[in-house]
Each structure stands twice: as structure tokens, then as C-alpha cells.
Design an enzyme around this catalytic site. Structure first.
Site, PDB file in Angstrom:
ATOM      1  N   LEU A   4       0.832  -1.193   0.000  1.00 30.70           N
ATOM      2  CA  LEU A   4       0.000   0.000   0.000  1.00 30.70           C
ATOM      3  C   LEU A   4       0.870   1.248   0.000  1.00 30.70           C
ATOM      4  O   LEU A   4       1.836   1.353   0.761  1.00 30.70           O
ATOM      5  CB  LEU A   4      -0.918   0.005   1.222  1.00 30.70           C
ATOM      6  CG  LEU A   4      -1.825  -1.224   1.373  1.00 30.70           C
ATOM      7  CD1 LEU A   4      -2.680  -1.105   2.622  1.00 30.70           C
ATOM      8  CD2 LEU A   4      -2.704  -1.398   0.134  1.00 30.70           C
ATOM      9  N   CYS A   5       0.504   2.195  -0.848  1.00 31.50           N
ATOM     10  CA  CYS A   5       1.227   3.465  -0.927  1.00 31.50           C
ATOM     11  C   CYS A   5       0.602   4.447   0.049  1.00 31.50           C
ATOM     12  O   CYS A   5      -0.436   5.050  -0.233  1.00 31.50           O
ATOM     13  CB  CYS A   5       1.165   4.009  -2.352  1.00 31.50           C
ATOM     14  SG  CYS A   5       1.972   5.611  -2.540  1.00 31.50           S
TER      15      CYS A   5
END
Length: 267
Positions: free
Chosen positions: A86-87
Site C-alpha cells: 500500500l502506498c
């Protein structure tokens, strides 16, 4: 291999989060690798994730806390792509923005806050509230059966935490939760292969929540309030008061109609 500083820091953080877990969150390092942490988030009230059991991992770099972990959520949620990095500003996508003062609990509270917002990023997905509630109702089944693959499991390779392992990785890290999940599966007459209830009642689960300290009621409500505020952040006044606006429009319409009718009668 973890540096001495990382090992010391993560050992201390494990003690802290074990003694005082944040509401809706529980976490621990893997016995074989202190850099590999497993967490479970229980979906808060007033969200589409209510009652869901969301399992994921934090993979810390050897030089933690001077660099952030990779964050993944393995359980299908309708919010994140399963087992995908996840960014986030608290993840390894943005090492320069990471604050060494942030701890595991800080990271997971931030993840929960982002989960219950509508902001999109790399690794997130769009879904309706109904779809997210449906996935929440199946989350325990998914975690403990590997999405039904336990019937003919394909043993996971190292680092593989996906449905094909038959729930083996979840069972190894969360044996007590796995036992509770199987009891829940049997009690609710859930088909082990598909996750559907055999009695046809496939609505959202109302089972007991996991990982919430019994004495943390006020703190839990504070987190819920913060989650709801985060969810509503950026939404305009009209969006948050749709019923009021609709009522006002109807009132004005009726008033104008009466005035026009009155003028017609006088003429």
C-alpha cells in the site's frame, strides 16, 4: 536481519502494544522474524467494515525506525487489493516522510484511519458499502480457510500469504483466532468451500468482535469518532445535509405553486 537498534525498538514496541493495544487493533511479530509483524483490525462500528476481521502484515526494514515498513492487508476488504503493498505516507513508498518517532501502534492507527476514508492510492480499490459489508461477513471464513482452499490446499511458498495456502499462515500466526473462526463457521452453518451460509442467510455477520480490550470503551468511541470524522472530511455541507436540502426544495416548490394558484383565482 534486524539491526540491534531495530531489534531493541521492536521488542519494546511489542511489549507496549501487548499491554495497551489500540481499539480495534492487535499485532505481534512473527516468532521466526521480528521484522515480520502480523496485525488484525476489527472493523469499527458505523463503517461498512463493522465486525470484519482484517489480517495483514508489516514488513520492517533492518534499519527501522529510520525507514518505514511495507504494509499489506491480506483479507479481502473492498478497500485494498489483497496482499498488495500500500502506498501511504506511513509505508515504504514514502521513506523520506516517515518519522522515526512513529511506532507500530501509530502506523496501524493511521492504516485504520485511511481504510475508513474514501481517499484512493496505489493498492486501494473502489467498492460499494454493500460490497464491503458482504466481504466483512466473510472475512473470518476467508482467513481460516484461505478462501476455501483448505479443502485442497496449495502450500504457500515463503512470503506467500494468499488464499491458496488453505489458511495455514493465518493459523500459524493466530491460532486462538483461528479456533474461534472455525467455531463461528460451524455455529453459523457456513459452507467451508464457498463461505456462503447453507441456510441462505448471507447478510452481514453479527458475531463478537475480536481484539478489543473490554476496558477500552471510551477510547474505542474516540477512535470511532475520529474514523467517522476522517470519513466525512472534505465532503461539502450539501453532501452531508441531503435530506435538509431536499426538504427545503420541496417546501419552496409547494409555496410557489400555491402563490401561482392564488394569482390565477384572483384573475
Amino acid at each position: 536481519m534486524a539491526s540491534k537498534a531495530a531489534n531493541t525498538r521492536l521488542t519494546r514496541e511489542y511489549k507496549t502494544i501487548s499491554e495497551n493495544p489500540p481499539p480495534y487493533i492487535t499485532a505481534h511479530p512473527s516468532e521466526s522474524n521480528i521484522l515480520e509483524w502480523h496485525y488484525v483490525i476489527t472493523g469499527p462500528e458505523d463503517t461498512p467494515y463493522h465486525g470484519g476481521q482484517y489480517w495483514g502484515t508489516l514488513i520492517f526494514p533492518p534499519n527501522y525506525p529510520f525507514a518505514p515498513p511495507a504494509i499489506r492487508m491480506h483479507t479481502p476488504s473492498g478497500r485494498f487489493q489483497p496482499s498488495t503493498r500500500l502506498c501511504l505516507s506511513i509505508s515504504d513508498f514514502h521513506p523520506k516522510s516517515f518519522n522515526p518517532a512513529w511506532e507500530v501502534s501509530t502506523i496501524l492507527i493511521g492504516l485504520l484511519s485511511f481504510m475508513t476514508s474514501d481517499e484512493m492510492t496505489t493498492g486501494s480499490v473502489s467498492a460499494t458499502a454493500a460490497e464491503r459489508r458482504y466481504l466483512a461477513s466473510r472475512s473470518r471464513w476467508w482467513n481460516s480457510t484461505g478462501g476455501g482452499s483448505h479443502i485442497k490446499a496449495n502450500p504457500a511458498q515463503k512470503g506467500n500469504v494468499k488464499a491458496g495456502d488453505g489458511g495455514a499462515k493465518f493459523r500459524a500466526e493466530w491460532p486462538d483466532l483461528d479456533t474461534e473462526n472455525w467455531e463461528w463457521i460451524k455455529k453459523n452453518n457456513v459452507d467451508q468451500a464457498t463461505g456462503n451460509r447453507l441456510d441462505g442467510e448471507n447478510g452481514p455477520s453479527c458475531g463478537p468482535q475480536l481484539g478489543i480490550a473490554a476496558t477500552s470503551g471510551h477510547q474505542a468511541q474516540a477512535v470511532v469518532d475520529a474514523v467517522v470524522q476522517q470519513r466525512d472530511a472534505g465532503r461539502g455541507w450539501i453532501s452531508q445535509n441531503k435530506l435538509l436540502v431536499a426538504g427545503a426544495v420541496i417546501f419552496v416548490y409547494v409555496l410557489i405553486a400555491r402563490l401561482v394558484a392564488g394569482e390565477g383565482t384572483m384573475a
